[in-house]
Scaffold this motif. Structure first.
Motif, PDB file in Angstrom:
ATOM      1  N   GLY A   1       3.441 -17.794 -23.458  1.00  0.00           N
ATOM      2  CA  GLY A   1       3.630 -18.439 -22.150  1.00  0.00           C
ATOM      3  C   GLY A   1       5.079 -18.289 -21.720  1.00  0.00           C
ATOM      4  O   GLY A   1       5.734 -17.280 -22.015  1.00  0.00           O
ATOM      5  N   PHE A   2       5.599 -19.308 -21.021  1.00  0.00           N
ATOM      6  CA  PHE A   2       6.968 -19.215 -20.504  1.00  0.00           C
ATOM      7  C   PHE A   2       7.980 -19.015 -21.635  1.00  0.00           C
ATOM      8  O   PHE A   2       8.803 -18.105 -21.595  1.00  0.00           O
ATOM      9  N   GLY A   3       7.905 -19.880 -22.658  1.00  0.00           N
ATOM     10  CA  GLY A   3       8.865 -19.768 -23.757  1.00  0.00           C
ATOM     11  C   GLY A   3       8.735 -18.429 -24.460  1.00  0.00           C
ATOM     12  O   GLY A   3       9.727 -17.735 -24.714  1.00  0.00           O
TER      13      GLY A   3
ATOM     14  N   ASP B   1      -3.125 -15.975 -27.463  1.00  0.00           N
ATOM     15  CA  ASP B   1      -4.584 -15.991 -27.318  1.00  0.00           C
ATOM     16  C   ASP B   1      -5.052 -15.485 -25.949  1.00  0.00           C
ATOM     17  O   ASP B   1      -6.245 -15.316 -25.735  1.00  0.00           O
TER      18      ASP B   1
ATOM     19  N   THR C   1       2.049 -21.684 -14.081  1.00  0.00           N
ATOM     20  CA  THR C   1       1.399 -22.967 -13.758  1.00  0.00           C
ATOM     21  C   THR C   1       1.821 -23.621 -12.441  1.00  0.00           C
ATOM     22  O   THR C   1       0.980 -24.264 -11.807  1.00  0.00           O
TER      23      THR C   1
ATOM     24  N   VAL D   1      -3.288 -18.222 -33.415  1.00  0.00           N
ATOM     25  CA  VAL D   1      -2.590 -18.693 -34.607  1.00  0.00           C
ATOM     26  C   VAL D   1      -3.420 -19.845 -35.161  1.00  0.00           C
ATOM     27  O   VAL D   1      -3.823 -20.744 -34.419  1.00  0.00           O
TER      28      VAL D   1
ATOM     29  N   THR E   1       5.966 -21.293 -29.911  1.00  0.00           N
ATOM     30  CA  THR E   1       5.983 -21.742 -28.511  1.00  0.00           C
ATOM     31  C   THR E   1       4.552 -21.721 -27.953  1.00  0.00           C
ATOM     32  O   THR E   1       4.225 -20.967 -27.044  1.00  0.00           O
ATOM     33  N   VAL E   2       3.699 -22.537 -28.601  1.00  0.00           N
ATOM     34  CA  VAL E   2       2.265 -22.530 -28.284  1.00  0.00           C
ATOM     35  C   VAL E   2       1.889 -23.520 -27.174  1.00  0.00           C
ATOM     36  O   VAL E   2       0.706 -23.672 -26.852  1.00  0.00           O
ATOM     37  N   GLY E   3       2.894 -24.194 -26.580  1.00  0.00           N
ATOM     38  CA  GLY E   3       2.628 -25.010 -25.402  1.00  0.00           C
ATOM     39  C   GLY E   3       1.829 -26.275 -25.681  1.00  0.00           C
ATOM     40  O   GLY E   3       1.873 -26.835 -26.792  1.00  0.00           O
TER      41      GLY E   3
ATOM     42  N   TYR F   1       3.206 -34.218 -11.451  1.00  0.00           N
ATOM     43  CA  TYR F   1       3.134 -33.163 -10.437  1.00  0.00           C
ATOM     44  C   TYR F   1       1.799 -32.409 -10.452  1.00  0.00           C
ATOM     45  O   TYR F   1       1.323 -31.986  -9.409  1.00  0.00           O
TER      46      TYR F   1
ATOM     47  N   ASP G   1       6.836 -26.866 -24.597  1.00  0.00           N
ATOM     48  CA  ASP G   1       6.075 -28.127 -24.647  1.00  0.00           C
ATOM     49  C   ASP G   1       5.736 -28.546 -26.067  1.00  0.00           C
ATOM     50  O   ASP G   1       5.487 -29.723 -26.335  1.00  0.00           O
TER      51      ASP G   1
ATOM     52  N   PRO H   1       8.496 -31.594 -20.544  1.00  0.00           N
ATOM     53  CA  PRO H   1       7.651 -30.400 -20.671  1.00  0.00           C
ATOM     54  C   PRO H   1       7.555 -29.656 -19.345  1.00  0.00           C
ATOM     55  O   PRO H   1       6.607 -29.836 -18.589  1.00  0.00           O
ATOM     56  N   THR H   2       8.553 -28.845 -19.061  1.00  0.00           N
ATOM     57  CA  THR H   2       8.530 -28.076 -17.813  1.00  0.00           C
ATOM     58  C   THR H   2       8.804 -26.605 -18.109  1.00  0.00           C
ATOM     59  O   THR H   2       9.415 -26.270 -19.128  1.00  0.00           O
ATOM     60  N   CYS H   3       8.372 -25.732 -17.180  1.00  0.00           N
ATOM     61  CA  CYS H   3       8.638 -24.302 -17.410  1.00  0.00           C
ATOM     62  C   CYS H   3      10.121 -23.998 -17.262  1.00  0.00           C
ATOM     63  O   CYS H   3      10.637 -23.110 -17.944  1.00  0.00           O
TER      64      CYS H   3
HETATM   65  C1  LIG Z   1      -0.969 -27.696 -13.185  1.00  0.00           C
HETATM   66  C2  LIG Z   1       0.427 -27.596 -13.772  1.00  0.00           C
HETATM   67  C3  LIG Z   1       1.516 -27.480 -12.913  1.00  0.00           C
HETATM   68  C4  LIG Z   1       2.809 -27.369 -13.438  1.00  0.00           C
HETATM   69  N1  LIG Z   1       3.845 -27.258 -12.563  1.00  0.00           N
HETATM   70  C5  LIG Z   1       5.097 -27.122 -13.045  1.00  0.00           C
HETATM   71  C6  LIG Z   1       6.189 -26.978 -12.130  1.00  0.00           C
HETATM   72  O1  LIG Z   1       6.017 -26.984 -10.907  1.00  0.00           O
HETATM   73  N2  LIG Z   1       7.443 -26.845 -12.661  1.00  0.00           N
HETATM   74  C7  LIG Z   1       7.681 -26.836 -14.017  1.00  0.00           C
HETATM   75  O2  LIG Z   1       8.839 -26.689 -14.436  1.00  0.00           O
HETATM   76  N3  LIG Z   1       6.662 -26.984 -14.905  1.00  0.00           N
HETATM   77  C8  LIG Z   1       5.378 -27.123 -14.457  1.00  0.00           C
HETATM   78  N4  LIG Z   1       4.337 -27.272 -15.343  1.00  0.00           N
HETATM   79  C9  LIG Z   1       4.630 -27.351 -16.805  1.00  0.00           C
HETATM   80  C10 LIG Z   1       4.773 -25.975 -17.429  1.00  0.00           C
HETATM   81  O3  LIG Z   1       3.615 -25.206 -17.193  1.00  0.00           O
HETATM   82  C11 LIG Z   1       4.952 -26.062 -18.951  1.00  0.00           C
HETATM   83  O4  LIG Z   1       5.996 -26.958 -19.238  1.00  0.00           O
HETATM   84  C12 LIG Z   1       5.299 -24.688 -19.529  1.00  0.00           C
HETATM   85  O5  LIG Z   1       4.199 -23.819 -19.348  1.00  0.00           O
HETATM   86  C13 LIG Z   1       5.642 -24.790 -21.025  1.00  0.00           C
HETATM   87  O6  LIG Z   1       5.909 -23.504 -21.543  1.00  0.00           O
HETATM   88  P1  LIG Z   1       5.465 -23.162 -23.043  1.00  0.00           P
HETATM   89  O7  LIG Z   1       5.944 -21.779 -23.335  1.00  0.00           O
HETATM   90  O8  LIG Z   1       5.856 -24.261 -23.947  1.00  0.00           O
HETATM   91  O9  LIG Z   1       3.873 -23.200 -22.991  1.00  0.00           O
HETATM   92  P2  LIG Z   1       2.878 -22.276 -22.169  1.00  0.00           P
HETATM   93  O10 LIG Z   1       3.528 -21.664 -20.989  1.00  0.00           O
HETATM   94  O11 LIG Z   1       1.672 -23.130 -21.947  1.00  0.00           O
HETATM   95  O12 LIG Z   1       2.533 -21.125 -23.211  1.00  0.00           O
HETATM   96  C14 LIG Z   1       1.875 -21.370 -24.412  1.00  0.00           C
HETATM   97  C15 LIG Z   1       1.046 -20.145 -24.734  1.00  0.00           C
HETATM   98  O13 LIG Z   1       0.576 -20.227 -26.082  1.00  0.00           O
HETATM   99  C16 LIG Z   1      -0.797 -19.897 -26.120  1.00  0.00           C
HETATM  100  N5  LIG Z   1      -1.399 -20.546 -27.279  1.00  0.00           N
HETATM  101  C17 LIG Z   1      -1.720 -21.838 -27.448  1.00  0.00           C
HETATM  102  N6  LIG Z   1      -2.261 -22.050 -28.675  1.00  0.00           N
HETATM  103  C18 LIG Z   1      -2.265 -20.833 -29.274  1.00  0.00           C
HETATM  104  C19 LIG Z   1      -2.717 -20.386 -30.552  1.00  0.00           C
HETATM  105  N7  LIG Z   1      -3.254 -21.215 -31.454  1.00  0.00           N
HETATM  106  N8  LIG Z   1      -2.596 -19.075 -30.847  1.00  0.00           N
HETATM  107  C20 LIG Z   1      -2.057 -18.191 -29.931  1.00  0.00           C
HETATM  108  N9  LIG Z   1      -1.619 -18.572 -28.731  1.00  0.00           N
HETATM  109  C21 LIG Z   1      -1.715 -19.880 -28.401  1.00  0.00           C
HETATM  110  C22 LIG Z   1      -1.326 -20.426 -24.791  1.00  0.00           C
HETATM  111  O14 LIG Z   1      -2.546 -19.804 -24.417  1.00  0.00           O
HETATM  112  C23 LIG Z   1      -0.197 -20.022 -23.865  1.00  0.00           C
HETATM  113  O15 LIG Z   1      -0.334 -18.701 -23.431  1.00  0.00           O
HETATM  114  C24 LIG Z   1       3.020 -27.385 -14.857  1.00  0.00           C
HETATM  115  C25 LIG Z   1       1.916 -27.497 -15.709  1.00  0.00           C
HETATM  116  C26 LIG Z   1       0.633 -27.604 -15.186  1.00  0.00           C
HETATM  117  C27 LIG Z   1      -0.530 -27.726 -16.116  1.00  0.00           C
END
Ligand SMILES: Cc1cc2nc3c(=O)[nH]c(=O)nc-3n(C[C@H](O)[C@H](O)[C@H](O)COP(=O)(O)OP(=O)(O)OC[C@H]3O[C@@H](n4cnc5c(N)ncnc54)[C@H](O)[C@@H]3O)c2cc1C
Length: 436
Positions: free
Chosen positions: A11-13, A37, A44, A78, A108-110, A170, A303, A320-322
């Protein structure tokens, strides 16, 4: 021997860490492997737009293979880890179990929706976290309009025209605002529904919506949405749900055929299987450089991790923001590269630049660099910001085109719930096609 750098989550991270590592690590010195995955990043902040038919679902994702130059991508889940042996367990997309060795691991599985034990919620509520959730929401709203249009009596029709969202962060606020905007856009094609009208209810446990933005902007957003006829019920929770209704802590039973749950997130379930120390919230415990507590070669961000927020005095975790996940991705990549070449690591330093909340109908609220905007200027800045942040010129053009077409010609009302579920060969539906 090249180092093995493994990133769990795309994802983002994950994407921003991989991109920075590609630039920092010479190709011959490391193998970068990203395990994910799904083979795209879900943008998002644009998910409410996809749910409301304003954006094509394909236009709110970033395919990882188009963005990464030489990092290897492995599609799979994972499932666990053994940090003592530097091993990560995965199941590939075709069902093979593999154990990967790493010299450096970035987790960084969110997160996933945080579902509370409310009776009936898991069975009857829709989430709003994935692309599938957004498309399901749009299809359910359209299906409800179709059913409502066909019903003989107005009371039954009303339940299909009532939409309840629980959680006014949001995701909930933007989700309900964009959905209402969409339904208002297409309802003229449903004459019986138009006469009865729709009901949109936003339920929030706290005393105000959007704790992420200043109170004055949250009040503006509340006034704006109430002005559109939406009900915003604060200090209220969901007590139970069934197929036909949602019952609130106030005792009110709302006949409703669409219930959407947007009341917070929790770390992805696999976080508990990695053998890493967790904080009370379930997020992985890391220090200011994002290195996992007690480890020398495991890092966690986004996240799923409790990265200390540099903007707060106490050791509170980053929100927890992107915005945070992107900056943490870049910084953790620098720290991994520094560790591999024996240099010093740096702490995560970032203060939120701003927050946008898009409310549909060309209105938003925003804080940017201390400035507060509302209405059309905030909406314009929010759209420009997302256009700027979306990686790739072609993707920016697609977004701009979707928005322009929506503005000029309205939105489509085809219910595409059958997508991805074709009838099996030989099903009755196919047999009606005459053989050649
Ligand atoms: C509807 C919505 C609106 C949002 N709007 C905003 C906004 O306007 N501004 C903002 O800053 N933030 C916003 N966010 C929050 C933002 O999306 C998250 O904070 C951000 O995506 C976190 O990044 P991350 O890399 O931690 O996780 P993610 O971007 O969620 O990436 C995690 C990745 O890991 C994958 N994954 C999970 N489990 C596994 C596994 N077991 N094996 C392999 N892969 C796996 C997931 O499929 C995903 O691709 C919003 C969220 C939502 C739901």
């Amino acid at each position: 021997m090249p180092y093995d750098v493994v990133i769990a989550g795309g994802g983002f991270g994950g994407l921003y860490a991989a991109r920075r590592l590609e630039r920092r690590l010479p190709r011959h010195s490391a193998r970068i492997l990203l395990v994910t995955d799904v083979n795209f990043l879900l943008y998002t902040p644009l998910l409410p737009g996809a749910a409301a038919g304003a954006l094509e679902p394909r236009h709110v994702v970033v395919p990882l293979r188009e963005e990464l130059e030489w990092a290897d991508i492995r599609l799979g889940s994972v499932t666990g880890a053994n940090p003592a042996a530097d091993e990560l367990r995965i199941v590939t997309v075709d069902g093979r179990q593999e154990t990967l060795h790493y010299d450096q691991l970035i987790v960084t599985v969110g997160s996933v929706s945080r579902v509370l034990p409310v009776p009936g919620l898991a069975e009857h509520g829709l989430g709003f976290k994935t692309l599938a959730d957004a498309i399901a929401l749009r299809n359910r709203a359209l299906l409800n309009l179709e059913i409502a249009e066909s019903l003989p009596d107005d009371d039954a029709r009303r339940a299909y025209l009532t939409f309840v969202f629980v959680g006014a962060g949001y995701a909930g606020l933007e989700g309900i605002a964009e959905l209402q905007d969409y339904v208002a856009d297409v309802i003229d094609r449903y004459p019986r529904c138009r006469i009865v009208g729709t009901r949109f209810v936003l339920v929030e446990a706290r005393d105000r919506v959007m704790p992420e933005i200043p109170a004055s902007l949250a009040e503006f957003a509340t006034r704006e949405l109430r002005g559109r006829g939406m009900e915003i019920l604060t200090n209220t929770t969901l007590s139970s749900a069934d197929q036909e209704s949602a019952t609130l802590s106030t005792g009110e039973r709302i006949p409703a055929r669409l219930l959407c749950w947007t009341a917070g997130v929790r770390p992805a379930p696999v976080v508990g299987e990695l053998g890493l120390p967790l904080e009370r919230s379930g997020r992985i415990e890391v220090d200011a450089t994002m290195r996992v507590a007690g480890s020398s070669n495991v890092w966690a961000i986004g996240d799923a991790a409790a990265v200390p927020d540099p903007a707060k005095r106490r050791r509170a975790p980053s929100p927890p923001t992107c915005q945070h996940a992107i900056r943490q991705g870049r910084r953790v990549a620098e720290n991994v590269a520094a560790t591999l070449s024996g240099r010093r690591t740096q702490p995560f330093r970032y203060r939120t630049l701003g927050v946008f909340v898009d409310m549909g109908q060309h209105k938003a609220v925003a804080t940017i660099l201390g400035l507060r905007l509302r209405g059309f200027p905030a909406w314009f800045v929010a759209r420009s910001y997302h256009l700027a942040l979306m990686p790739g010129l072609v993707r920016k053009i697609r977004l701009a085109a979707d928005w322009t077409v929506g503005l000029l010609f309205g939105r489509a009302s085809a219910e595409l719930g059958q997508l991805g579920h074709p009838p099996a060969l030989g099903d009755a539906a196919r047999e009606t096609v005459s053989p050649r």
